[in-house]
Scaffold this motif. Structure first.
Motif, PDB file in Angstrom:
ATOM      1  N   GLU A   1       0.861  -1.177   0.053  1.00 27.91           N
ATOM      2  CA  GLU A   1       0.039   0.130  -0.071  1.00 27.91           C
ATOM      3  C   GLU A   1       1.148   1.152  -0.090  1.00 27.91           C
ATOM      4  OE1 GLU A   1      -3.255  -0.135   3.011  1.00 27.91           O
ATOM      5  OE2 GLU A   1      -3.373  -2.312   2.834  1.00 27.91           O
ATOM      6  N   PRO A   2       0.968   1.984  -1.179  1.00 28.34           N
ATOM      7  CA  PRO A   2       1.553   3.251  -1.267  1.00 28.34           C
ATOM      8  C   PRO A   2       1.842   4.216  -0.121  1.00 28.34           C
ATOM      9  CG  PRO A   2       0.038   3.460  -2.829  1.00 28.34           C
ATOM     10  CD  PRO A   2      -0.201   2.007  -2.174  1.00 28.34           C
ATOM     11  N   ASP A   3       0.640   4.308   0.737  1.00 30.38           N
ATOM     12  CA  ASP A   3       0.404   5.217   1.829  1.00 30.38           C
ATOM     13  C   ASP A   3       1.274   4.646   2.995  1.00 30.38           C
ATOM     14  OD1 ASP A   3      -1.571   6.398   0.463  1.00 30.38           O
ATOM     15  OD2 ASP A   3      -3.253   5.641   1.478  1.00 30.38           O
ATOM     16  N   VAL A   4       1.528   3.343   3.096  1.00 31.54           N
ATOM     17  CA  VAL A   4       2.114   2.566   4.106  1.00 31.54           C
ATOM     18  C   VAL A   4       3.895   2.610   3.652  1.00 31.54           C
ATOM     19  CG1 VAL A   4       2.782   0.452   5.498  1.00 31.54           C
ATOM     20  CG2 VAL A   4       0.389   1.335   4.750  1.00 31.54           C
ATOM     21  N   PHE A   5       3.878   1.873   2.327  1.00 29.06           N
ATOM     22  CA  PHE A   5       5.209   1.828   1.964  1.00 29.06           C
ATOM     23  C   PHE A   5       5.302   1.679   0.399  1.00 29.06           C
ATOM     24  CE2 PHE A   5       9.235  -0.156   0.450  1.00 29.06           C
ATOM     25  CZ  PHE A   5      10.186   0.552   1.216  1.00 29.06           C
ATOM     26  N   GLY A   6       5.331   2.577  -0.223  1.00 29.85           N
ATOM     27  CA  GLY A   6       5.452   2.589  -2.057  1.00 29.85           C
ATOM     28  C   GLY A   6       6.791   2.881  -2.429  1.00 29.85           C
ATOM     29  N   ILE A   7       6.831   3.241  -3.691  1.00 30.52           N
ATOM     30  CA  ILE A   7       8.042   3.305  -4.527  1.00 30.52           C
ATOM     31  C   ILE A   7       8.854   4.441  -3.941  1.00 30.52           C
ATOM     32  CG2 ILE A   7       7.275   4.393  -6.420  1.00 30.52           C
ATOM     33  CD1 ILE A   7       9.435   1.518  -7.164  1.00 30.52           C
ATOM     34  N   GLU A   8       8.028   5.631  -3.689  1.00 28.99           N
ATOM     35  CA  GLU A   8       8.836   6.733  -3.214  1.00 28.99           C
ATOM     36  C   GLU A   8       9.601   6.531  -1.736  1.00 28.99           C
ATOM     37  OE1 GLU A   8       8.919   9.370  -5.123  1.00 28.99           O
ATOM     38  OE2 GLU A   8       7.688   8.334  -6.570  1.00 28.99           O
ATOM     39  N   HIS A   9       8.957   5.942  -0.766  1.00 30.75           N
ATOM     40  CA  HIS A   9       9.692   5.236   0.307  1.00 30.75           C
ATOM     41  C   HIS A   9      10.972   4.602  -0.111  1.00 30.75           C
ATOM     42  CE1 HIS A   9       5.314   5.771   1.616  1.00 30.75           C
ATOM     43  NE2 HIS A   9       6.009   6.392   2.685  1.00 30.75           N
ATOM     44  N   LEU A  10      10.780   3.703  -1.021  1.00 33.89           N
ATOM     45  CA  LEU A  10      12.071   2.622  -1.193  1.00 33.89           C
ATOM     46  C   LEU A  10      13.134   3.545  -1.946  1.00 33.89           C
ATOM     47  CD1 LEU A  10      13.339  -0.012  -1.497  1.00 33.89           C
ATOM     48  CD2 LEU A  10      12.100  -0.237  -3.669  1.00 33.89           C
ATOM     49  N   LYS A  11      12.652   4.526  -2.510  1.00 30.33           N
ATOM     50  CA  LYS A  11      13.732   5.459  -3.231  1.00 30.33           C
ATOM     51  C   LYS A  11      14.632   5.916  -2.142  1.00 30.33           C
ATOM     52  CE  LYS A  11      11.547   7.145  -6.884  1.00 30.33           C
ATOM     53  NZ  LYS A  11      11.018   8.120  -7.808  1.00 30.33           N
TER      54      LYS A  11
END
Length: 157
Positions: A15-25
């Motif tokens: 779930e991008p609100d929890v952990f999405g591609i922006e977090h990983l980056k």
DNA sequence: GCCAACGTTGGC
DNA sequence: GCCAACGTTGGC
């Protein structure tokens, strides 16, 4: 589901609100442990992953569900520590520390897709008919892709 | 927020 | 081992 030992392509939901591609980056070295898989079928796929395998990062339970980016498996399966942490939402009191029930892998950011490929679009392609993601009622959060499915998705990017 | 679909739990 | 009840996922 059939599973082929040569499989080297995966899709992992988050779930991008929890952990999405922006977090990983933004993570140090752009790597992150993939925590919280609590389904046996998904767990078995986690165990089958090998260093160097590629995975799509799929954004689920959000406004625009779809494939957002590409990751690489940089560490193969090892015990998921969150199962033993009572403070974690992923705590599993039934898991035996001598024989941990749940594993995680480490993933690394490879790149964003040029555009988000939506679930709605993915459902339209006969080439992807066999992909569990697009099948009605399937909730599997980690799944294998054939090389053909992987390449097809990249070809429509 | 709704709810269909599915997985898990636990009584029997 | 069956299966009803319950919890979760995740699209819409």
């Amino acid at each position: 589901m059939r599973y082929d030992k040569k499989m080297r392509y995966w899709l992992m939901k988050s779930e991008p609100d929890v952990f999405g591609i922006e977090h990983l980056k933004k993570r140090p070295r752009q790597t992150e442990p993939w925590d919280g898989v609590r389904n046996y079928q998904a767990r078995n796929f986690i165990r089958a992953m090998r260093v160097g395998d590629r995975a799509f990062l799929y954004h689920s339970n959000c406004v625009q569900p779809g494939i957002a980016g590409v990751m690489e498996i940089v560490k193969s399966a090892y015990p998921d520590a969150t199962q033993f942490d009572p403070a974690s939402p992923y705590f599993d009191p039934r898991s035996d520390p001598q024989n941990p029930r749940w594993q995680r892998v480490d993933v690394r950011f490879v790149r964003d897709l040029k555009r988000l490929i939506s679930l709605r679009e993915l459902k339209n392609y006969p080439e992807l008919r066999d992909l569990p993601l697009v099948q009605r009622g399937t909730r599997l959060s980690v799944m294998p892709l054939t090389e053909r499915q992987w390449k097809f998705i990249l070809s429509i990017e």
